[in-house]
Design an enzyme around this catalytic site. Structure first.
Site, PDB file in Angstrom:
ATOM      1  N   HIS A 192      -3.786  -6.317 -10.689  1.00 46.42           N
ATOM      2  CA  HIS A 192      -2.470  -5.737 -10.402  1.00 46.42           C
ATOM      3  C   HIS A 192      -1.462  -6.077 -11.494  1.00 46.42           C
ATOM      4  CE1 HIS A 192      -3.338  -4.238  -6.365  1.00 46.42           C
ATOM      5  NE2 HIS A 192      -4.010  -5.351  -6.146  1.00 46.42           N
ATOM      6  N   HIS A 234       0.818  -1.207   0.000  1.00 47.04           N
ATOM      7  CA  HIS A 234       0.000   0.000   0.000  1.00 47.04           C
ATOM      8  C   HIS A 234       0.856   1.264   0.000  1.00 47.04           C
ATOM      9  CE1 HIS A 234      -3.801  -2.220   1.609  1.00 47.04           C
ATOM     10  NE2 HIS A 234      -3.575  -2.426   0.315  1.00 47.04           N
TER      11      HIS A 234
END
Length: 408
Positions: free
Chosen positions: A383, A248
């Site tokens: 992703h 993150h």
């Protein structure tokens, strides 16, 4: 020579994008939307249809359609039909978190609703007529229930009828809300969504990140008091792990620069701190996470002193490292980011990319062998497919709009 501009490398990125898109076709679920894929690429029929997966897959197939992949448009339509149909709560509004023949998890979650906005935004960019009405509906739902104008952040979740709110606030849901707002602002030309995006990134990055040595707190009370010990007894949680999540930090680094560029393209002011903060987040994540326990790869989480907690290597973390390095290099021209970019791809090619069964291993252990502590199977193309696009497209507009513009 700039690696990201090398013809051979760009060709390899395109080939990998297409290989991934081919793998995901098996996720089409007859119940609606897209199912959870196992390691061998077959659909796990024992699992419900998850809203977040269905929306992510709709998004990536909109990108695939814009990249000219045959059949991708039909998959986008399949995803939109599920968002319009069985995943949508026609009685109370919003979308169910998961379904089987009916709702399995009928909570209304900000995390998954952000992906409804992203998916429909990308479908609008890909030219699907039904998508704009769904996008506007999703923004209305988000504005009425999730967006907290006073705090400038998103609330977390509600019961099906919106009558009871979860007494928790999460940075993860806000990260994907930011991403969704940037995408929707591009296709709708809506500056108000950019203002919201700016409020989110300011609080998370310039306040929370800067105030915590660039290790982002993830979990908070309903009044935004940090819960630094949250899930100390469930440290490997896939969505709410204890401690700081390395991936993150990398993802916020990229999103900060994308927000900066989106503001500038819209003729709005971008704060001077954004580039510096993006670099600081990236440096902290790499310093805390990369090869800190004797083997290459990014650990999943660290504690508030930077000590590894969950040492499994997630595919999405390396993918986000690739994206962050790519945008930082484009933003700054600093060659260290290009060197990192090459290193993160080298790791993916050696350990993560599964040439035999397809896609990427979603999780490796501390010795870089396939593992299933946090994740089972290979349910997510989002992703990895995006990692092949960030090096080839500008920081803004959003990926779908950038692809549509390139091919127009």
């Amino acid at each position: 020579m700039v690696l990201m501009d090398e013809t051979a490398h760009r060709k390899w990125l395109d080939d990998e994008f297409r290989r991934l898109a081919h793998f995901g076709v098996a996720s089409v679920d007859p119940r609606g939307g897209f199912g959870w894929l196992l390691d061998d690429g077959t659909r796990d029929e024992s699992r419900p249809v998850e809203l977040w997966i269905s929306c992510r897959m709709t998004h990536v197939y909109a990108l695939a359609e814009l990249a000219g992949i045959d059949g991708a448009g039909a998959l986008v339509e399949h995803g939109l039909a599920a968002i319009e149909g069985p995943l949508r709560d026609a009685e109370h509004g919003g979308w169910f978190s998961s379904i089987d023949v009916g709702p399995v998890n009928d909570r209304k979650e900000a995390y998954a609703h952000a992906f409804v906005i992203l998916a429909t935004s990308s479908a609008v960019a890909a030219g699907h007529p039904r998508a704009e009405a769904l996008l506007r509906e999703a923004i209305t739902v988000h504005s009425e229930h999730f967006w907290d104008e006073t705090e400038g952040m998103a609330r977390e979740s509600f019961t099906r009828d919106w009558s009871a709110e979860e007494p928790y606030r999460g940075v993860n849901a806000n990260m994907h809300t930011l991403e969704a707002y940037l995408a929707a602002a591009d296709v709708l030309v809506d500056r108000s969504l950019l203002v919201r995006a700016m409020r989110i990134v300011t609080r998370v990055v310039d306040v929370l990140g800067r105030g915590n040595d660039w290790r982002l707190p993830e979990h908070f009370t309903a009044t935004w008091e940090p819960l630094l010990d949250y899930n100390a007894d469930a440290r490997a949680h896939p969505f709410r792990p204890f401690g700081a999540t390395i991936g993150h930090g990398l993802e916020w680094s990229r999103l900060t620069l994308q927000t900066e560029r989106s503001l500038l393209l819209a003729g709005l002011a971008a704060p001077e701190w954004m580039s510096e903060a993006a670099g600081s987040l990236y440096a902290r994540a790499v310093g805390d996470g990369w090869a800190v326990d004797g083997a290459d790869g990014f650990v999943y989480t660290v504690d508030w002193n930077g000590v590894p907690v969950v040492r499994e290597r997630m595919h999405w973390v390396d993918a986000e490292a690739i994206g962050a390095a790519a945008v930082l290099f484009r933003r700054t021209g600093d060659e260290r980011y290009e060197r990192d970019y090459a290193a993160w791809w080298a790791y993916a090619r050696e350990y993560l990319i599964d040439e035999q069964q397809g896609s990427w291993w979603h999780e490796l252990d501390a010795s870089n062998r396939p593992s299933h502590v946090v994740w089972e199977g290979k349910p997510d193309l989002y992703h990895a497919m995006q990692a092949t696009l960030f090096p080839r497209l500008p920081l803004a507009p959003a990926l779908a709009v950038s692809l549509a513009t390139r091919h127009s």
